[in-house]
Design an enzyme around this catalytic site. Structure first.
Site, PDB file in Angstrom:
ATOM      1  N   GLU A  60      13.862   4.987  -4.867  1.00  0.00           N
ATOM      2  CA  GLU A  60      13.101   3.841  -3.939  1.00  0.00           C
ATOM      3  C   GLU A  60      11.768   3.621  -4.732  1.00  0.00           C
ATOM      4  OE1 GLU A  60      12.800   1.579  -1.510  1.00  0.00           O
ATOM      5  OE2 GLU A  60      13.025   2.267   0.401  1.00  0.00           O
ATOM      6  N   ASP A  61      10.992   2.707  -4.527  1.00  0.00           N
ATOM      7  CA  ASP A  61       9.811   2.291  -5.126  1.00  0.00           C
ATOM      8  C   ASP A  61       8.723   2.957  -4.294  1.00  0.00           C
ATOM      9  OD1 ASP A  61      10.391   0.659  -3.105  1.00  0.00           O
ATOM     10  OD2 ASP A  61       9.535  -1.254  -4.044  1.00  0.00           O
ATOM     11  N   ASP A 118       6.091  -5.701  -5.975  1.00  0.00           N
ATOM     12  CA  ASP A 118       5.793  -7.084  -5.973  1.00  0.00           C
ATOM     13  C   ASP A 118       4.802  -7.627  -4.699  1.00  0.00           C
ATOM     14  OD1 ASP A 118       7.869  -7.316  -3.902  1.00  0.00           O
ATOM     15  OD2 ASP A 118       7.718  -9.324  -3.786  1.00  0.00           O
ATOM     16  N   ARG A 169       5.539  -7.734 -10.690  1.00  0.00           N
ATOM     17  CA  ARG A 169       6.648  -6.638 -10.882  1.00  0.00           C
ATOM     18  C   ARG A 169       6.278  -6.235 -12.183  1.00  0.00           C
ATOM     19  NH1 ARG A 169       9.986  -6.117  -6.610  1.00  0.00           N
ATOM     20  NH2 ARG A 169      10.673  -8.189  -5.557  1.00  0.00           N
ATOM     21  N   ASP A 195       6.851   3.792   2.963  1.00  0.00           N
ATOM     22  CA  ASP A 195       5.698   3.191   3.645  1.00  0.00           C
ATOM     23  C   ASP A 195       5.665   3.551   4.993  1.00  0.00           C
ATOM     24  OD1 ASP A 195       3.250   1.684   4.199  1.00  0.00           O
ATOM     25  OD2 ASP A 195       4.000  -0.173   4.040  1.00  0.00           O
ATOM     26  N   GLY A 231      12.669  -3.457  -5.640  1.00  0.00           N
ATOM     27  CA  GLY A 231      11.328  -2.530  -6.151  1.00  0.00           C
ATOM     28  C   GLY A 231      11.453  -1.447  -7.001  1.00  0.00           C
ATOM     29  N   PHE A 275      -2.307  -1.949  -0.313  1.00  0.00           N
ATOM     30  CA  PHE A 275      -0.990  -2.454  -0.687  1.00  0.00           C
ATOM     31  C   PHE A 275      -1.146  -2.612  -2.196  1.00  0.00           C
ATOM     32  CE2 PHE A 275       1.830  -6.072  -1.962  1.00  0.00           C
ATOM     33  CZ  PHE A 275       2.940  -5.870  -0.943  1.00  0.00           C
TER      34      PHE A 275
HETATM   35  P1  IMP Z   1       8.975   0.593   4.714  1.00  0.00           P
HETATM   36  O1  IMP Z   1      10.066   0.312   5.448  1.00  0.00           O
HETATM   37  O2  IMP Z   1       7.787   0.294   5.469  1.00  0.00           O
HETATM   38  O3  IMP Z   1       8.739   2.222   4.551  1.00  0.00           O
HETATM   39  O4  IMP Z   1       8.849  -0.279   3.295  1.00  0.00           O
HETATM   40  C1  IMP Z   1       9.451   0.112   2.388  1.00  0.00           C
HETATM   41  C2  IMP Z   1       9.376  -1.296   1.339  1.00  0.00           C
HETATM   42  O5  IMP Z   1       8.464  -2.293   1.784  1.00  0.00           O
HETATM   43  C3  IMP Z   1       9.326  -0.901  -0.061  1.00  0.00           C
HETATM   44  O6  IMP Z   1      10.521  -0.505  -0.467  1.00  0.00           O
HETATM   45  C4  IMP Z   1       8.769  -1.989  -0.754  1.00  0.00           C
HETATM   46  O7  IMP Z   1       9.649  -3.008  -1.016  1.00  0.00           O
HETATM   47  C5  IMP Z   1       7.986  -2.685   0.224  1.00  0.00           C
HETATM   48  N1  IMP Z   1       6.468  -2.039   0.545  1.00  0.00           N
HETATM   49  C6  IMP Z   1       6.038  -1.228   1.350  1.00  0.00           C
HETATM   50  N2  IMP Z   1       4.518  -1.179   0.758  1.00  0.00           N
HETATM   51  C7  IMP Z   1       4.321  -1.879  -0.171  1.00  0.00           C
HETATM   52  C8  IMP Z   1       3.182  -2.176  -1.076  1.00  0.00           C
HETATM   53  O8  IMP Z   1       2.129  -1.456  -1.143  1.00  0.00           O
HETATM   54  N3  IMP Z   1       3.424  -2.890  -2.144  1.00  0.00           N
HETATM   55  C9  IMP Z   1       4.656  -3.584  -2.188  1.00  0.00           C
HETATM   56  N4  IMP Z   1       5.669  -3.405  -1.563  1.00  0.00           N
HETATM   57  C10 IMP Z   1       5.550  -2.558  -0.386  1.00  0.00           C
END
Ligand code: IMP
Length: 179
Positions: free
Chosen positions: A98-99, A158, A164, A102, A43, A151
């Site tokens: 990081e992108d 993606d 993307r 979450d 991402g 989302f």
């Molecule tokens: P976390 O482990 O829940 O913090 O999620 C982190 C990863 O989940 C990110 O690096 C993204 O790849 C993916 N992710 C979380 N939220 C989104 C979203 O809204 N759109 C797309 N990818 C997401």
């Protein structure tokens, strides 16, 4: 390309403006130091590509591939490494790129994995922060935008590997089942 269910949340111009601000702050904080940027695939690469060109610093770039989502919009609850670092980060000033932050599961996992390599410093920059869904007590050192619980896709992010390449960050509205 199907764009029916997409709504622009942050336009490309605003993204680039904010990245220049972040880059100025990071360049100031790390002035005179060599920074090892670790981009988290997949991402972050669009963000990293723009960020790096605005940094007024000596940098190197490595990538770490992680997978935390399946084909849906909910976390799989599992983080796994899909591509390992190709260079040592021991004793270096590491900035994780990081992108999106979450739940924080991926981030917490990365802190453990990268921390074990004993970098001199370990900080993070995220383009997007979605604090509403956080389950782990983590935060990024530099945040582009704090966004609501939706989302999002585009600008590197993606849904099932799609979208993307969109220049804007867009909210993906789930398709309504046909009546
Ligand atoms: P976390 O482990 O829940 O913090 O999620 C982190 C990863 O989940 C990110 O690096 C993204 O790849 C993916 N992710 C979380 N939220 C989104 C979203 O809204 N759109 C797309 N990818 C997401």
């Amino acid at each position: 390309m199907q764009r029916d269910n997409l709504e622009v949340l942050i336009g490309a111009d605003r993204i680039h403006e904010r990245i220049r601000e972040l880059a100025a702050q990071i360049s100031n904080d790390y002035r005179g130091r060599h920074v090892c940027l670790v981009g988290i695939l997949k991402g972050s690469w669009v963000f990293l590509a723009d960020l790096i060109r605005s940094l007024d610093l000596e940098v190197s770039v490595s990538f770490l591939g992680v997978a935390s989502y399946g084909k849906g919009t909910k976390p799989s609850g599992e983080v796994k490494i899909t591509l390992d670092l190709d260079d040592s980060i021991e004793g270096k000033d590491v900035l994780v790129v990081e992108d999106i932050l979450d739940t924080g599961e991926t981030f917490r996992y990365l802190q453990g994995v990268l921390g074990a390599h004993q970098p001199r410093t370990l900080r993070s920059v995220v383009l997007l922060d979605k604090p509403a869904r956080r389950t782990q007590p983590v935060h990024a050192d530099y945040v582009g935008f704090t966004i609501p619980d939706a989302f999002v896709v585009g600008y590197g992010l993606d849904f099932a590997q799609k979208y993307r390449n969109l220049p804007d960050v867009c909210v993906l509205h789930p398709e309504q089942p046909k009546a």
